[in-house]
Scaffold this motif. Structure first.
Motif, PDB file in Angstrom:
ATOM      1  N   ASN A 225      63.543  29.971  89.556  1.00 22.48           N
ATOM      2  CA  ASN A 225      62.049  29.656  89.419  1.00 22.48           C
ATOM      3  C   ASN A 225      61.245  29.360  88.901  1.00 22.48           C
ATOM      4  N   PHE A 226      60.645  29.093  89.759  1.00 21.77           N
ATOM      5  CA  PHE A 226      59.262  27.669  89.439  1.00 21.77           C
ATOM      6  C   PHE A 226      58.956  28.015  87.960  1.00 21.77           C
ATOM      7  N   LEU A 227      58.899  26.937  87.223  1.00 23.71           N
ATOM      8  CA  LEU A 227      57.670  27.028  85.870  1.00 23.71           C
ATOM      9  C   LEU A 227      57.277  25.202  85.964  1.00 23.71           C
ATOM     10  N   ALA A 228      55.766  25.236  85.358  1.00 26.01           N
ATOM     11  CA  ALA A 228      55.252  24.060  85.782  1.00 26.01           C
ATOM     12  C   ALA A 228      54.669  23.988  84.411  1.00 26.01           C
ATOM     13  N   ILE A 229      54.137  22.883  83.488  1.00 22.53           N
ATOM     14  CA  ILE A 229      54.000  22.568  82.213  1.00 22.53           C
ATOM     15  C   ILE A 229      52.863  21.822  83.527  1.00 22.53           C
ATOM     16  N   LYS A 230      51.425  22.713  82.465  1.00 21.95           N
ATOM     17  CA  LYS A 230      50.076  22.272  82.351  1.00 21.95           C
ATOM     18  C   LYS A 230      49.234  21.909  81.198  1.00 21.95           C
ATOM     19  N   GLY A 231      48.730  20.676  80.576  1.00 20.91           N
ATOM     20  CA  GLY A 231      48.498  20.580  78.861  1.00 20.91           C
ATOM     21  C   GLY A 231      49.293  21.577  78.500  1.00 20.91           C
ATOM     22  N   ASN A 232      49.066  22.435  76.910  1.00 16.26           N
ATOM     23  CA  ASN A 232      49.925  23.455  76.790  1.00 16.26           C
ATOM     24  C   ASN A 232      50.184  24.964  77.237  1.00 16.26           C
ATOM     25  N   THR A 233      49.740  24.704  78.599  1.00 16.11           N
ATOM     26  CA  THR A 233      50.217  26.099  79.001  1.00 16.11           C
ATOM     27  C   THR A 233      51.520  25.808  79.928  1.00 16.11           C
ATOM     28  N   TYR A 234      52.296  26.898  79.892  1.00 12.06           N
ATOM     29  CA  TYR A 234      53.389  27.334  80.657  1.00 12.06           C
ATOM     30  C   TYR A 234      53.090  27.808  81.995  1.00 12.06           C
ATOM     31  N   VAL A 235      53.300  27.605  83.383  1.00 10.55           N
ATOM     32  CA  VAL A 235      52.691  28.619  84.626  1.00 10.55           C
ATOM     33  C   VAL A 235      53.513  28.865  85.467  1.00 10.55           C
ATOM     34  N   THR A 236      53.261  29.632  85.748  1.00 11.94           N
ATOM     35  CA  THR A 236      54.862  30.224  86.338  1.00 11.94           C
ATOM     36  C   THR A 236      54.341  32.004  87.465  1.00 11.94           C
ATOM     37  N   PRO A 237      54.878  31.635  89.013  1.00 12.72           N
ATOM     38  CA  PRO A 237      54.181  32.250  89.831  1.00 12.72           C
ATOM     39  C   PRO A 237      54.269  33.366  89.254  1.00 12.72           C
ATOM     40  N   LEU A 238      53.289  34.649  89.702  1.00 16.47           N
ATOM     41  CA  LEU A 238      53.446  36.331  89.874  1.00 16.47           C
ATOM     42  C   LEU A 238      54.107  36.380  91.231  1.00 16.47           C
ATOM     43  N   SER A 239      54.705  36.764  91.610  1.00 17.99           N
ATOM     44  CA  SER A 239      55.047  37.257  93.334  1.00 17.99           C
ATOM     45  C   SER A 239      55.527  38.653  92.705  1.00 17.99           C
ATOM     46  N   ASP A 240      55.857  38.953  94.141  1.00 16.03           N
ATOM     47  CA  ASP A 240      56.333  40.519  94.772  1.00 16.03           C
ATOM     48  C   ASP A 240      57.787  39.973  94.963  1.00 16.03           C
ATOM     49  N   SER A 241      57.883  38.683  95.353  1.00 21.12           N
ATOM     50  CA  SER A 241      58.941  38.347  96.314  1.00 21.12           C
ATOM     51  C   SER A 241      59.776  37.120  95.755  1.00 21.12           C
ATOM     52  N   VAL A 242      59.919  37.032  94.711  1.00 16.90           N
ATOM     53  CA  VAL A 242      60.253  36.255  93.880  1.00 16.90           C
ATOM     54  C   VAL A 242      61.533  37.110  92.337  1.00 16.90           C
ATOM     55  N   LEU A 243      62.663  36.699  92.592  1.00 20.94           N
ATOM     56  CA  LEU A 243      63.343  37.053  91.641  1.00 20.94           C
ATOM     57  C   LEU A 243      63.206  36.942  89.826  1.00 20.94           C
ATOM     58  N   PRO A 244      62.813  38.554  89.149  1.00 17.80           N
ATOM     59  CA  PRO A 244      62.511  38.154  87.980  1.00 17.80           C
ATOM     60  C   PRO A 244      63.719  37.627  87.188  1.00 17.80           C
ATOM     61  N   SER A 245      63.243  36.654  86.927  1.00 19.15           N
ATOM     62  CA  SER A 245      64.815  35.677  85.896  1.00 19.15           C
ATOM     63  C   SER A 245      64.387  35.805  84.834  1.00 19.15           C
ATOM     64  N   ILE A 246      66.312  36.508  84.782  1.00 19.18           N
ATOM     65  CA  ILE A 246      65.633  36.139  83.201  1.00 19.18           C
ATOM     66  C   ILE A 246      65.815  34.824  82.210  1.00 19.18           C
ATOM     67  N   THR A 247      66.456  33.561  82.426  1.00 21.53           N
ATOM     68  CA  THR A 247      65.875  32.223  81.980  1.00 21.53           C
ATOM     69  C   THR A 247      64.501  32.593  81.612  1.00 21.53           C
ATOM     70  N   ASN A 248      63.433  32.696  83.444  1.00 22.64           N
ATOM     71  CA  ASN A 248      61.879  32.282  82.825  1.00 22.64           C
ATOM     72  C   ASN A 248      60.735  32.971  82.117  1.00 22.64           C
ATOM     73  N   LYS A 249      62.393  34.569  81.973  1.00 28.03           N
ATOM     74  CA  LYS A 249      61.061  35.223  80.959  1.00 28.03           C
ATOM     75  C   LYS A 249      61.649  34.804  79.213  1.00 28.03           C
ATOM     76  N   SER A 250      63.059  34.849  79.230  1.00 28.44           N
ATOM     77  CA  SER A 250      63.010  33.903  77.685  1.00 28.44           C
ATOM     78  C   SER A 250      62.083  32.599  77.552  1.00 28.44           C
ATOM     79  N   LEU A 251      62.484  31.950  78.562  1.00 25.96           N
ATOM     80  CA  LEU A 251      60.953  30.446  78.207  1.00 25.96           C
ATOM     81  C   LEU A 251      59.637  30.865  77.933  1.00 25.96           C
TER      82      LEU A 251
END
Ligand code: PLP
Ligand code: COI
Length: 345
Positions: A225-251
């Motif tokens: 998955n893709f995750l970005a930090i923008k200031g104090n915000t954790y940004v990750t894509p919401l998309s139907d074609s992305v695998l729901p990552s367990i690592t991303n969910k935990s992070l």
């Protein structure tokens, strides 16, 4: 304990003591057995070889600082495998059988489980394989479920948290709109092999796919998955074609624990210019910092139209490092597992 070079493990297959096997025949799963043999006879007409009747999982077992063995969120993997199996109209193991076989795999291969302190783990690969011979396009009625375990180091081979570069996949998609991107099925990975090889030959560590419907938003990397930090915000894509990552969910939970804002929303490609830190995240890659993303008219092209840069090419960003330390600490038993994510052997 095996005498392996624990500090220099790659993300490779190793022949360990045993694979754990159960078969779905006549509507029921057989009792799991530990097989010393990794080579099995398959009918050449098995659906897996022709129509990719296969889905899989990836999770890790860790030997902690306290000597205890922890599996990270196997219940989530069990549920995701059931979802992938259902999408292929294929039987999948219950959560209980899934967990039993994962624990059995670690137990049988315990002497291959890396010691604490080497940033290494045992990668578990549960896989569903459609076995019965068939000619027409059909779901498999007979299924083999195997849980394999290999000692692994970092996915890239570089030391943990070493930044790498990525390139946008402008003219390739890993999944179709309304397709299979959100399922962990083998076919999704076959689609990415050719563009991935090209990106690797060009020296990129990762390939960043866009949403296949509009090609205007970020989806995910080929492996993670893709995750970005923008200031104090954790940004990750919401998309139907992305695998729901367990690592991303935990992070996302860890980020919220740190008091950060978490935004799961469509991410326009141009927003890359506003990101402070960018990472790939997943079981295999954990958190892998991405220091730049090249945009090209096509992957084959030598022309780079734009390069987005994030932080230093030498160091992981501070927020990403903090997230990484917390999640790895929970897995290693050096940080309190306040969400009860780990399952003990
Ligand atoms: N996206 C893709 C395409 C993957 O292959 C993986 C790996 O499993 C992930 C994301 C990360 O998912 P997880 O964190 O559950 O391993
Ligand atoms: C995982 O992270 O578990 C995966 O399946 C990704 C794959 C590239 C190894």
């Amino acid at each position: 304990m095996q005498n392996l070079d624990w500090s220099n493990l790659a993300f490779n297959y190793s022949k360990t003591n045993a694979a754990i096997i159960s078969r779905y025949v006549d509507g029921a799963w057989t009792a799991p057995v530990a097989s010393r043999d990794f080579e099995m006879p398959f009918n050449l007409y098995a659906g897996v070889f022709h129509y990719a009747n296969s889905c899989f999982e990836g999770l890790k077992a860790f030997r902690g600082v306290d000597g205890k063995v922890r599996l990270f969120r196997p219940d989530e993997n069990a549920k995701r495998l059931q979802r992938s199996g259902a999408h292929l109209d294929m039987a999948a193991p219950s959560e209980a059988l899934f967990l039993e076989m994962c624990l059995m795999c670690v137990r049988e291969n315990l002497d291959f489980l890396p010691p604490y302190g080497f940033n290494a783990s045992m990668y578990l690969r549960p896989v569903l394989i459609g076995c019965n011979p068939q000619l027409g396009i059909a779901s498999s009625k007979e299924v083999l479920f195997a849980v394999l375990g290999s000692p692994v180091g970092t996915y890239s081979g570089a030391a943990g948290l070493t930044p790498g570069t990525a390139v946008l996949a402008r003219n390739y998609d890993r999944a179709a709109p309304n397709g299979t991107g959100s399922y962990k099925i083998a076919a999704n990975y076959a689609t990415s092999l050719h563009p991935y090889n090209m990106a690797h030959r060009q020296g990129y560590r990762e390939l960043l796919f866009l949403d296949p419907a509009t090609k205007t938003k970020i989806d995910e990397f080929g492996s993670s998955n893709f995750l970005a930090i923008k200031g104090n915000t954790y940004v990750t894509p919401l998309s139907d074609s992305v695998l729901p990552s367990i690592t991303n969910k935990s992070l996302q939970t860890v980020a919220a624990d740190f008091g950060m804002q978490v935004e799961k929303r469509p991410v326009p490609v141009e927003e890359l210019a506003e990101m402070d830190e960018v990472n790939a995240c997943g079981t295999a890659v954990v958190i892998t910092p991405i220091c730049s993303v090249d945009d090209k008219p096509a992957l084959e092209s030598t022309e780079v139209t734009k390069t987005y840069c994030f932080g230093s090419p030498e160091h992981c960003g501070p927020v990403s490092e903090k997230l990484y330390r917390r999640i790895r600490g929970i897995q290693d038993g050096t940080e309190e597992d306040i969400h009860n994510w780990c399952v003990f052997l």
